[in-house]
Design an enzyme around this catalytic site. Structure first.
Site, PDB file in Angstrom:
ATOM      1  CB  SER A 265      69.116  15.499  60.238  1.00  0.00           C
ATOM      2  OG  SER A 265      68.361  14.569  60.155  1.00  0.00           O
ATOM      3  CE  LYS A 269      63.230  15.065  62.983  1.00  0.00           C
ATOM      4  NZ  LYS A 269      62.898  15.524  61.535  1.00  0.00           N
ATOM      5  CD1 TRP A 356      63.455  10.671  56.193  1.00  0.00           C
ATOM      6  CD2 TRP A 356      62.413   9.257  55.301  1.00  0.00           C
ATOM      7  NE1 TRP A 356      63.325   9.693  57.173  1.00  0.00           N
ATOM      8  CE2 TRP A 356      62.251   8.935  56.393  1.00  0.00           C
ATOM      9  CE3 TRP A 356      61.395   8.628  54.345  1.00  0.00           C
ATOM     10  CZ2 TRP A 356      61.502   8.080  57.114  1.00  0.00           C
ATOM     11  CZ3 TRP A 356      60.239   7.664  55.009  1.00  0.00           C
ATOM     12  CH2 TRP A 356      60.617   7.255  56.443  1.00  0.00           C
ATOM     13  CG  HIS A 406      69.455  14.283  55.044  1.00  0.00           C
ATOM     14  ND1 HIS A 406      68.523  14.978  55.689  1.00  0.00           N
ATOM     15  CD2 HIS A 406      69.884  13.701  56.431  1.00  0.00           C
ATOM     16  CE1 HIS A 406      68.411  15.190  56.845  1.00  0.00           C
ATOM     17  NE2 HIS A 406      68.955  14.556  57.341  1.00  0.00           N
TER      18      HIS A 406
END
Length: 425
Positions: A265, A269, A356, A406
């Site tokens: 998540s 990044k 998402w 997720h």
């Protein structure tokens, strides 16, 4: 000036300020492929001035640096200076941890700048019986003690986001949350397969809130400075920096052969940016990293630049806010971030229910970055159709779309270990 004019001018100022800060109401997220706008993907092998790149040497000398500098200054933000000092101290060690399966070390890393200090702890498990082991390094969300029920793992004191399900309240981790995230870390399976794990609570580097006063950034401030400058680092770059400082220790541990950086998540990044900024990581894994991670910005599918800057204004550089709801003017996209990691192994993973994070946008990024891997004779993603669920593609660049939501699952870790055995170990 009329009363109406007196009212309008302050309102215009407020609207202008909110627009500049990216805090205006955001359009609803798009989950309809037919509504994805037409867009042009920036060619990683054409420089900003239009020159074609034909081999890896030209990529290294001409293209890689200009892409890196754009991401550094306009998206994640630039680290403002070097540290004055850093230190490591093994504060706890047990060579027969986890019922004799592992060596456990807990290491305090000390960072010093401008007579200010910040400390964070690495939890390290290494498999017994191996002279040297490859290690997965990744952040956890709520404390090292949450990844295991090992009673000897230290509970962090740093600010922690409240979470009733994980038994965290008053922004403080306690014994009640020990082991609550074990399902995300297949530690026993890692050890059984000859891998180690190093993990750090990300809030010890920079607490995940829109306040730059109590984390890594504050070490570097000039007198009376209270937040980073426009082109300086947001929290994602600070978390990436922390991964590199953990690497400073790990690369000198004689029981470690190499380090693969991992993140899920928002921390996916950070792992991608860490991999792009630090080539000591032998491989990079991005799990459900989405917008600002592996997913293409220009698709405007799921979370967008406007959404992310509005919800998490501290994650990126202040300069990134000018692209909120204006993806079309951004001269790069996230496939070029992936390309910065070439030729080292890279794994991007999505989940089918995680719209998402735009799974298709994550997959397309790997496709578009593959031509840079090709310059080095490395195999990327050459599948032209969106892959079947639960059918991994494992090359130097790898991808899978997993069933479910997720999260990080045992299935994900099984794929990462299989891939690492061939490409990143």
């Amino acid at each position: 000036m009329t009363p109406n004019q007196k009212t309008v001018k302050p309102l215009l100022f407020i609207l202008l300020t909110l627009t500049t800060l990216g805090l205006m109401a955001q359009p609803e997220a798009n989950y309809d492929e037919t509504k994805v706008p037409k867009f042009s993907v920036p060619d990683p092998l054409t420089t900003f001035s239009g020159e074609a790149i034909t081999d890896s040497q030209e990529w290294e000398e001409k293209r890689k640096l200009e892409i890196y500098q754009f991401f550094e200054k306009q998206i994640y933000g630039k680290v403002p200076a070097l540290l004055d000092e850093y230190s490591f101290k093994v504060i706890e060690q047990d060579n027969q941890a986890l019922e004799g399966k592992a060596q456990r070390k807990q290491i305090t890393v000390g960072l010093k700048k401008n007579n200010r200090t910040l400390n964070f702890n690495i939890l390290l498990y290494l498999p017994n019986g191996n002279e040297k082991a490859p290690v997965f390094l990744g952040y956890n969300f709520h404390g090292n003690h949450t990844v295991t029920d090992d009673p000897n793992v230290i509970i962090p004191e740093a600010w922690n986001e409240n979470n009733a399900d994980l038994k965290i309240s008053s922004n403080k981790a306690t014994e009640a949350s020990r082991g609550v995230r074990m399902h995300r870390w297949s530690i026993d399976k890692m050890l059984d397969n000859g891998y180690g794990l190093a993990t750090v609570y990300y809030g010890e580097i920079d607490p995940d809130k829109n306040d730059f006063s109590d984390g890594l950034h504050s070490l570097f401030y000039a007198e009376e400075q209270t937040k980073p400058k426009t082109n300086e680092w947001g929290s994602i770059a600070a978390w990436a920096y922390g991964l590199s400082r953990a690497m400073d220790y790990l690369e000198n541990d004689t029981n470690i052969s190499n380090v693969i950086v991992f993140g899920h998540s928002r921390l996916g990044k950070a792992a991608l940016w860490a991999g792009a900024t630090d080539d000591r990581f032998s491989g990079v894994i991005s799990n459900n990293s989405g917008c600002g991670g592996a997913a293409l910005f220009k698709r405007k599918f799921g979370e967008t630049i406007g959404h992310i800057n509005n919800s998490f204004p501290h994650w990126f550089s202040e300069s990134f806010k000018k692209y909120s709801n204006k993806e079309e003017i951004l001269p790069v996209d996230q496939h070029q971030l992936l390309a910065l990691i070439a030729p080292r192994p890279l794994y991007v993973a999505s989940a089918v229910e995680d719209e998402w994070a735009d799974p298709k946008g994550e997959f397309l990024s790997t496709q578009y970055a593959s031509k840079v891997y090709g310059l080095y004779g490395k195999k990327g993603i050459d599948l032209t159709e969106f892959p079947e669920t639960d059918r991994p593609i494992q090359q130097t660049m790898a991808y899978h779309m997993r069933s479910g939501k997720h999260d990080v699952t045992a299935y994900d870790w099984d794929q990462y270990m299989t891939w690492a055995e061939t490409f990143a170990k």
